[in-house]
Design a protein around this motif. Structure first.
Motif, PDB file in Angstrom:
ATOM      1  N   PRO A 109       3.700  -4.944  -3.787  1.00  0.00           N
ATOM      2  CA  PRO A 109       4.151  -5.067  -2.393  1.00  0.00           C
ATOM      3  C   PRO A 109       5.609  -5.504  -2.275  1.00  0.00           C
ATOM      4  O   PRO A 109       6.290  -5.137  -1.308  1.00  0.00           O
ATOM      5  CB  PRO A 109       3.207  -6.123  -1.799  1.00  0.00           C
ATOM      6  CG  PRO A 109       2.670  -6.875  -2.958  1.00  0.00           C
ATOM      7  CD  PRO A 109       2.589  -5.889  -4.078  1.00  0.00           C
ATOM      8  N   GLY A 112       7.607  -2.476  -2.633  1.00  0.00           N
ATOM      9  CA  GLY A 112       7.435  -1.734  -1.391  1.00  0.00           C
ATOM     10  C   GLY A 112       8.325  -2.275  -0.285  1.00  0.00           C
ATOM     11  O   GLY A 112       8.855  -1.516   0.536  1.00  0.00           O
ATOM     12  N   PHE A 113       8.518  -3.600  -0.278  1.00  0.00           N
ATOM     13  CA  PHE A 113       9.347  -4.236   0.758  1.00  0.00           C
ATOM     14  C   PHE A 113      10.834  -3.972   0.535  1.00  0.00           C
ATOM     15  O   PHE A 113      11.557  -3.548   1.449  1.00  0.00           O
ATOM     16  CB  PHE A 113       9.085  -5.743   0.787  1.00  0.00           C
ATOM     17  CG  PHE A 113       9.988  -6.504   1.708  1.00  0.00           C
ATOM     18  CD1 PHE A 113       9.824  -6.420   3.086  1.00  0.00           C
ATOM     19  CD2 PHE A 113      11.006  -7.294   1.194  1.00  0.00           C
ATOM     20  CE1 PHE A 113      10.674  -7.118   3.936  1.00  0.00           C
ATOM     21  CE2 PHE A 113      11.852  -7.994   2.048  1.00  0.00           C
ATOM     22  CZ  PHE A 113      11.689  -7.911   3.419  1.00  0.00           C
ATOM     23  N   LYS A 118       8.892  -1.579   3.404  1.00  0.00           N
ATOM     24  CA  LYS A 118       7.600  -1.915   3.992  1.00  0.00           C
ATOM     25  C   LYS A 118       7.571  -3.409   4.281  1.00  0.00           C
ATOM     26  O   LYS A 118       7.959  -4.220   3.459  1.00  0.00           O
ATOM     27  CB  LYS A 118       6.460  -1.532   3.044  1.00  0.00           C
ATOM     28  CG  LYS A 118       6.330  -0.033   2.818  1.00  0.00           C
ATOM     29  CD  LYS A 118       5.150   0.290   1.920  1.00  0.00           C
ATOM     30  CE  LYS A 118       4.996   1.780   1.728  1.00  0.00           C
ATOM     31  NZ  LYS A 118       3.850   2.118   0.845  1.00  0.00           N
ATOM     32  N   LEU A 120       6.923  -7.238   4.643  1.00  0.00           N
ATOM     33  CA  LEU A 120       6.250  -8.257   3.838  1.00  0.00           C
ATOM     34  C   LEU A 120       5.760  -9.353   4.775  1.00  0.00           C
ATOM     35  O   LEU A 120       6.548 -10.119   5.321  1.00  0.00           O
ATOM     36  CB  LEU A 120       7.216  -8.839   2.798  1.00  0.00           C
ATOM     37  CG  LEU A 120       6.643  -9.863   1.808  1.00  0.00           C
ATOM     38  CD1 LEU A 120       5.635  -9.171   0.882  1.00  0.00           C
ATOM     39  CD2 LEU A 120       7.752 -10.502   0.989  1.00  0.00           C
ATOM     40  N   THR A 124       1.277 -12.275   2.380  1.00  0.00           N
ATOM     41  CA  THR A 124       1.804 -11.779   1.111  1.00  0.00           C
ATOM     42  C   THR A 124       2.862 -12.726   0.565  1.00  0.00           C
ATOM     43  O   THR A 124       2.921 -12.988  -0.638  1.00  0.00           O
ATOM     44  CB  THR A 124       2.397 -10.369   1.279  1.00  0.00           C
ATOM     45  OG1 THR A 124       1.385  -9.484   1.773  1.00  0.00           O
ATOM     46  CG2 THR A 124       2.919  -9.842  -0.045  1.00  0.00           C
ATOM     47  N   THR A 240      -1.350  -0.076  -4.074  1.00  0.00           N
ATOM     48  CA  THR A 240      -1.650  -1.502  -3.970  1.00  0.00           C
ATOM     49  C   THR A 240      -3.116  -1.772  -4.287  1.00  0.00           C
ATOM     50  O   THR A 240      -3.449  -2.761  -4.942  1.00  0.00           O
ATOM     51  CB  THR A 240      -1.315  -2.024  -2.563  1.00  0.00           C
ATOM     52  OG1 THR A 240       0.042  -1.690  -2.250  1.00  0.00           O
ATOM     53  CG2 THR A 240      -1.487  -3.531  -2.484  1.00  0.00           C
ATOM     54  N   ILE A 283      -4.200 -11.063  -1.317  1.00  0.00           N
ATOM     55  CA  ILE A 283      -3.689  -9.730  -1.016  1.00  0.00           C
ATOM     56  C   ILE A 283      -4.839  -8.741  -0.916  1.00  0.00           C
ATOM     57  O   ILE A 283      -4.827  -7.822  -0.099  1.00  0.00           O
ATOM     58  CB  ILE A 283      -2.679  -9.288  -2.094  1.00  0.00           C
ATOM     59  CG1 ILE A 283      -1.437 -10.171  -2.014  1.00  0.00           C
ATOM     60  CG2 ILE A 283      -2.294  -7.822  -1.914  1.00  0.00           C
ATOM     61  CD1 ILE A 283      -0.351  -9.794  -2.985  1.00  0.00           C
ATOM     62  N   ILE A 287      -5.441  -6.164   2.091  1.00  0.00           N
ATOM     63  CA  ILE A 287      -5.463  -4.720   1.875  1.00  0.00           C
ATOM     64  C   ILE A 287      -6.836  -4.145   2.179  1.00  0.00           C
ATOM     65  O   ILE A 287      -6.989  -3.056   2.696  1.00  0.00           O
ATOM     66  CB  ILE A 287      -5.061  -4.380   0.432  1.00  0.00           C
ATOM     67  CG1 ILE A 287      -3.630  -4.861   0.167  1.00  0.00           C
ATOM     68  CG2 ILE A 287      -5.163  -2.897   0.152  1.00  0.00           C
ATOM     69  CD1 ILE A 287      -2.599  -4.191   1.040  1.00  0.00           C
TER      70      ILE A 287
END
Length: 294
Positions: A109, A112-113, A118, A120, A124, A240, A283, A287
């Motif tokens: 993640p 991804g951020f 994406k 956060l 997270t 993820t 997480i 998710i």
């Protein structure tokens, strides 16, 4: 979503290979008493490449420039992953290596951020802090700073996260077998080159039954079988979610390290491992609410 297996079946396949990967930590660590780390990787992946080549000769070929480039990128990432992991195993236990490697769940993640923008969220963020607190409890053990072994394995965790993300993207557009084959071939060439440059061939080792078992386990099952399954199964799940499932790997590594190698962590280290696992569950809960609609 591709036609093929269900999401549940894909998840169970990923659980299976995470258990296989976890079992290799102690086996590899014991093998490093006889052969240098990068050289062991070169032997392991040469066996895997030979097997893949034999299969490739009798299989319809779906190779093109795009698959070749994608496979080369994955092969480079895998080379960095296994080089850092195997060298790190020289300095720390298999159990520590397994738990620190599990931090790839946090890196997925985070990448991804920072890379894909994406968001956060707070949960997270808390999980990331908790994971690094746990890491310090496993790694420091009275030291003033993180040692070379912990640092190398932490880098390994980052590259594992990159591999999960890239496999998710490439596997959805490329032939599974061709993509897996190219990445393992590239990994093998890089490992052989690095072994010659960094370790040379001026050593001797006994290629007995234990070494044969270690090479077959890591080269055939933990490489050919596992990466074919991963590349195929990740078509039917998210990166993820795959990272969450792979949290079975550090737990598996601790289990096998205890029963095969007699490794026992201190109470503080087990508490740190528990904090890392709790951060993973945090997480997973987040998710889990999202993937139900996938």
């Amino acid at each position: 979503m591709h036609r093929g297996i269900s999401s549940f079946t894909a998840d169970m396949l990923l659980v299976l290979i995470s258990l296989i990967w976890g079992s290799t930590f102690i086996i590899v660590k014991q093998s490093l008493e006889r052969v240098p780390p990068i050289t062991f990787n070169a032997i392991r992946f040469t066996v895997a490449s030979v097997l893949l080549l034999l299969i490739f000769l009798y299989r319809p070929k779906k190779m093109n420039k795009r698959v070749f480039i994608d496979g080369c990128i994955l092969g480079l990432i895998l080379f960095l992953t296994f080089t850092c992991q195997t060298m790190g195993l020289k300095f720390i236990t298999a159990s520590e290596t397994g738990f620190i490697t599990g931090l790839y769940l946090i890196f997925v993640p985070l990448i991804g951020f920072f890379v894909f923008r994406k968001r956060l969220d707070l949960k997270t963020g808390v999980a990331v802090v908790m994971a690094f607190v746990g890491l310090s409890m496993i790694s420091f053990t009275g030291k003033v700073k993180v040692g070379i072994g912990e640092f190398l394995v932490l880098l390994n965790a980052f590259f594992v996260a990159l591999h999960i993300i890239f496999v998710d993207y490439y596997a959805r557009r490329d032939d599974v077998f061709a993509l897996t084959s190219i990445q393992i071939f590239v990994l093998t060439v890089l490992s052989i080159g690095a072994a010659i440059i960094l370790e040379g061939w001026g050593f001797t080792f006994r290629f007995d039954g234990e070494m044969v078992f270690a090479v077959l386990l890591t080269g055939v099952f933990a490489t050919v079988v596992a990466f074919l399954i991963q590349t195929y199964a990740q078509r039917y799940t998210s990166p993820t979610k795959a990272a969450i499932i792979f949290t079975f790997e550090p737990l598996s590594s601790a289990f096998f390290a205890y029963f095969i190698g007699g490794e026992v962590l201190t109470r503080i280290q087990y508490l740190g491992a528990f904090l890392i696992f709790i951060s993973m569950l945090m997480i997973e809960i987040k998710i889990g609410k999202k993937v139900k609609s996938d």
